[in-house]
Design an enzyme around this catalytic site. Sequence first.
Site, PDB file in Angstrom:
ATOM      1  N   CYS A 136      -9.691  34.651  -9.772  1.00 52.84           N
ATOM      2  CA  CYS A 136      -8.668  35.380 -10.515  1.00 52.84           C
ATOM      3  C   CYS A 136      -8.431  36.789 -10.003  1.00 52.84           C
ATOM      4  O   CYS A 136      -7.342  37.342 -10.177  1.00 52.84           O
ATOM      5  CB  CYS A 136      -9.032  35.418 -11.997  1.00 52.84           C
ATOM      6  SG  CYS A 136      -9.098  33.783 -12.776  1.00 52.84           S
ATOM      7  N   GLY A 276      -6.009  36.143 -17.794  1.00 50.75           N
ATOM      8  CA  GLY A 276      -7.279  35.559 -18.201  1.00 50.75           C
ATOM      9  C   GLY A 276      -7.073  34.533 -19.298  1.00 50.75           C
ATOM     10  O   GLY A 276      -6.737  33.391 -19.061  1.00 50.75           O
ATOM     11  N   GLY A 277      -7.263  34.958 -20.506  1.00 51.60           N
ATOM     12  CA  GLY A 277      -7.043  34.157 -21.702  1.00 51.60           C
ATOM     13  C   GLY A 277      -6.852  35.095 -22.871  1.00 51.60           C
ATOM     14  O   GLY A 277      -7.000  36.322 -22.732  1.00 51.60           O
ATOM     15  N   PRO A 278      -6.520  34.576 -24.057  1.00 58.28           N
ATOM     16  CA  PRO A 278      -6.243  35.459 -25.203  1.00 58.28           C
ATOM     17  C   PRO A 278      -7.383  36.425 -25.533  1.00 58.28           C
ATOM     18  O   PRO A 278      -7.141  37.607 -25.786  1.00 58.28           O
ATOM     19  CB  PRO A 278      -6.009  34.466 -26.347  1.00 58.28           C
ATOM     20  CG  PRO A 278      -5.510  33.233 -25.681  1.00 58.28           C
ATOM     21  CD  PRO A 278      -6.256  33.155 -24.372  1.00 58.28           C
TER      22      PRO A 278
END
Length: 350
Positions: A136, A276-278
């Site tokens: 990432c 990324g994510g929440p």
Amino acid sequence: MGTIHSVVTSFPENYVSQDEISNEIGSIWPDKRKHVDQFHQSSQVKGRHLAIPLADYKNLGDIGDRSSKWLEVAVELQTNNINNLLKKAGLLPSDISLITTTTVTGLAIPTLEARLMNKIAFKPNTKRLPIFGLGCLGGVAGINRVNDYLKGHPTEAALLLATELCSLTFQFQDKSVANLVGTSLFADGSAAVLILGDEHPLAKKGQFKILSGESFFYPNTERIMGWDIVSSGFQIVLSGDVPKIVAENVKPNITEFLSGNKITLSDVGFMVSHPGGPKVLDKISEISDRSSEEFRHSWTSLKDKGNMSSVSVLHVLEKTIEDNRAPNELGLMLAMGPAFCSEMCLIKKV
């Protein structure tokens, strides 16, 4: 210092809603259906581009089959990106001195940029820099590495190509929580960035000057995020401790990085963050004392495209360019990835 001239992205033509993906995975793992639905809803992803039609994933073979599919799609996506990027800048392939590629989802030897040199008329002495395994953070790290090169070659132009086809890593036998979370988040896409040296004729027509970059490594965290290489391909390693690491490490890293550039977070006008994510995005918003609205491009990218690994932050950068920020406004690019580690880049609107 280099200048980010422009960014383009492209995606596989297969776009599938999150509900369709959930139904497909639920049919493969009926005993995990409740958890599949739970993770897919909490990811806040609405739909994703996939390298191959959804129904074909049941026929994915071993790592060789997956690598062949990766290369086929990657070449097509990046051929389109390069042609569009060079056309936008009014440059020829022969004007490019360095091609850097980054990926964590596909294996190819010769690497992707070599395959592209056989399709596009780059000059034979174009330098190649393939980067594998940064995950990432590869988008930000790639910009920093290209910038390091351009400091010593200020008249030259370089390309950064990020290609991630995360869906081709799906493991049918892995019912772990990590893989369930991965199926709810990760997606496919590509990005290309044109970066110019200070003395290049087009540098003054660029978007963002690259002021500084930095890497931060966190010892003994290799099981936080990454892949185990198995006979069927890449098996995900993903810990729930990522938000904790963001809070404990990334916040002081940001302070250290900006302090080294004689500024503070209050001097930074905008953020360009990997989604990324929440939970990760919420934590980055918290540690930077910024509202969710200031990360709107990251949230939109996550919801519309999913987590595309190294491509995502470049997709966010592309959308940030469209904002037409004020001249001399400072921005902070940020991403985290396998090792575990983070990468930062300070940019300034031209």
